[in-house]
Scaffold this active site. Structure first.
Site, PDB file in Angstrom:
ATOM      1  N   TYR A 133      -9.556  10.475  -1.307  1.00 45.00           N
ATOM      2  CA  TYR A 133      -8.909  11.793  -1.235  1.00 45.00           C
ATOM      3  C   TYR A 133      -7.490  11.578  -0.745  1.00 45.00           C
ATOM      4  CZ  TYR A 133      -7.903  16.534   0.596  1.00 45.00           C
ATOM      5  OH  TYR A 133      -7.336  17.768   0.874  1.00 45.00           O
ATOM      6  N   ASP A 192      -2.480   4.745   0.570  1.00 39.34           N
ATOM      7  CA  ASP A 192      -2.610   6.007   1.308  1.00 39.34           C
ATOM      8  C   ASP A 192      -3.221   5.669   2.666  1.00 39.34           C
ATOM      9  OD1 ASP A 192      -4.051   9.311   0.726  1.00 39.34           O
ATOM     10  OD2 ASP A 192      -3.275   8.342   2.525  1.00 39.34           O
ATOM     11  N   LYS A 222      -1.378  12.105  10.202  1.00 38.84           N
ATOM     12  CA  LYS A 222      -2.306  12.128  11.325  1.00 38.84           C
ATOM     13  C   LYS A 222      -1.762  11.482  12.602  1.00 38.84           C
ATOM     14  CE  LYS A 222      -6.146  12.371   8.068  1.00 38.84           C
ATOM     15  NZ  LYS A 222      -6.858  13.629   8.265  1.00 38.84           N
TER      16      LYS A 222
END
Ligand code: KE4
Length: 434
Positions: free
Chosen positions: A144, A239, A272
């Site tokens: 994702y 990612d 994050k």
């Protein structure tokens, strides 16, 4: 007087917010039951609106690597807020954060700061397409990369939880350039590059996939991926929104650089942890690629709150703490102890459970061996996970409310917190057997 129970708040939330939440996974639809409305957090703990305390293994889905309310971080945020919440003009602190990220990630020469992982991944794709003048991209089933249209194809996070491999509202023409391959499948890589290699702008991959719980890219797979991208002039985009500064100080790419001599991706996406809980993400690569971005080059990308002064202060204060000597060794040891304890507690109850971790990120499966790809993750026992999830929640341990999500330990989780967690697990596993 408003009803402050979780159920009352959830009922009220659903009247004015779709599903009662601002991000689908929070609605507990994968595990059932009533989501907990969090009132406050400190260290390794969350308290819900009813005053119930939980040991927190979500950590806001990764950012809270120091635990909640770290004094140094709060002070930095307080100071920054005093000096101004947002200017829409450059600040020195953006330079400091960019310098810190570039210094920690070998191969990165420049980064652009944005406000979410989705924005960072979306921008990295646009930049890769602009830099190569190609349109096609490869992503992997179970990974994702946020909810940008071109990437919402067999996503592995919320969508997988809902069993909906693609999203409504994404026109077919938008995803016609996106090729979805099985994760850890070298033959599929070879076939895809043989057919499309000449017009591939990039390959985007979660090097340690945290959106199908916890699945590592195998060394042969990652080695071949690097070779093929280099041979065909496609950019390899890591990612690391979840794994960056979480599995190791240098992210997952530093783990693979130890396993594959000279390994490095061409571009990286972060989020994050680098925001420390505030809206901040980044994407970066070589100066040659990054110079294609406006205002220098033809690839447009922008953001009102990009590099926000309070968010950058929070991120810098967080990076300052995680770069302290021994930080990741201690975090990794505690996380390993948690996973090993869960596996042995399950074994005591004669339940098949396997797990893995890297740094402060972990996963476990009701399965007898670690899944290597999305279809295998899908065969793990969802019902058993859901019962275990609620058993732990009722015993004051808050795990990710979906089988397909990774878990996170923070520096604030003490040995006693791990022991309490494992005692709750022993009781929950026993209840599963009853
Ligand atoms: P955000 O847009 O949510 O900041 O980042 C998107 C993203 C990109 N790449 C990876 C590897 C990610 O894990 C994420 C977001 N992760 C999810 C958890 N699986 C965030 C939780 C949520 O969607 O509420």
């Amino acid at each position: 007087m408003n009803d402050k129970t979780n159920a009352g708040l959830f009922e009220r939330a659903q009247r004015v917010i779709p599903g009662g939440v601002n991000s689908p996974v929070r609605a507990f639809r994968a595990v059932g039951g009533t989501p907990r409305f969090i009132a406050r957090a400190k260290g390794a703990y969350l308290w819900d609106s009813e005053g119930q305390r939980y040991i927190d293994y979500i950590g806001s889905w990764g950012p809270m690597i120091l635990g909640h309310g770290h004094p140094g971080v709060l002070e930095a945020v307080r100071q920054a807020a005093e000096d101004g919440l947002s200017f829409g003009a450059p600040t020195e602190r953006e330079i400091e954060l960019a310098e810190a990220i570039v210094a920690l990630v070998p191969g990165l020469e420049q980064v652009r700061l944005v406000s979410s992982g989705t924005e960072a991944a979306m921008s990295a794709i646009r930049l890769a397409r602009g830099a190569t003048s190609r349109s096609r991209l490869i992503k992997f089933e179970g990974c994702y990369h946020g909810h940008a249209d071109a990437l919402l194809v067999k996503a592995g996070s919320g969508l997988a939880t809902f069993g909906n491999p693609t999203s409504a509202g994404v026109p077919p023409e938008v995803v016609q350039h996106t090729i979805v391959l099985p994760y850890n499948d070298v033959a599929a890589l070879d076939a895809a590059f043989a057919e499309h290699g000449h017009d591939l702008a990039c390959v985007m991959v979660e090097p340690i996939a945290g959106n199908m719980n916890f699945v590592r890219a195998s060394v042969p797979f990652m080695t071949r991926l690097r070779e093929l991208c280099t041979a065909h002039g496609a950019l390899l985009v890591f990612d690391e929104v979840m794994s960056g500064f979480r599995v190791a100080l240098g992210g997952a790419q530093s783990v693979y650089a130890r396993l594959i001599p000279g390994f490095a991706p061409d571009m990286s996406v972060f989020g994050k942890v680098i925001g420390g809980g505030m809206p901040l993400a980044a994407f970066g690569g070589s100066s040659a690629v990054m110079s294609q971005l406006a205002p220098l080059g033809p690839v447009y990308q922008a953001g009102t709150l990009s590099g926000n002064p309070v968010a950058t202060a929070c991120g810098l204060a967080t990076l300052r703490e995680i770069t302290r000597p021994g930080f990741f060794e201690a975090l990794a040891q505690r996380t390993r102890a948690l996973v090993a304890g869960l596996v042995s507690a399950a074994r005591e109850a004669d339940i098949a459970l396997c797990g893995d971790s890297e740094g402060g990120m972990f996963g476990f499966f009701f399965h007898d061996e670690l899944p290597q790809n999305y279809p295998t993750v899908m065969t793990t026992d969802k019902e058993r996970f859901n019962h275990f999830f609620h058993g732990m929640l009722d015993r004051g341990v808050y795990l990710a409310p979906a089988l397909y999500e990774a878990g996170f330990v923070s520096a604030a989780h003490s040995a006693q917190d791990i022991d309490l967690t494992l005692e709750a697990a022993r009781q929950s596993f026993k209840a599963l057997r009853a």
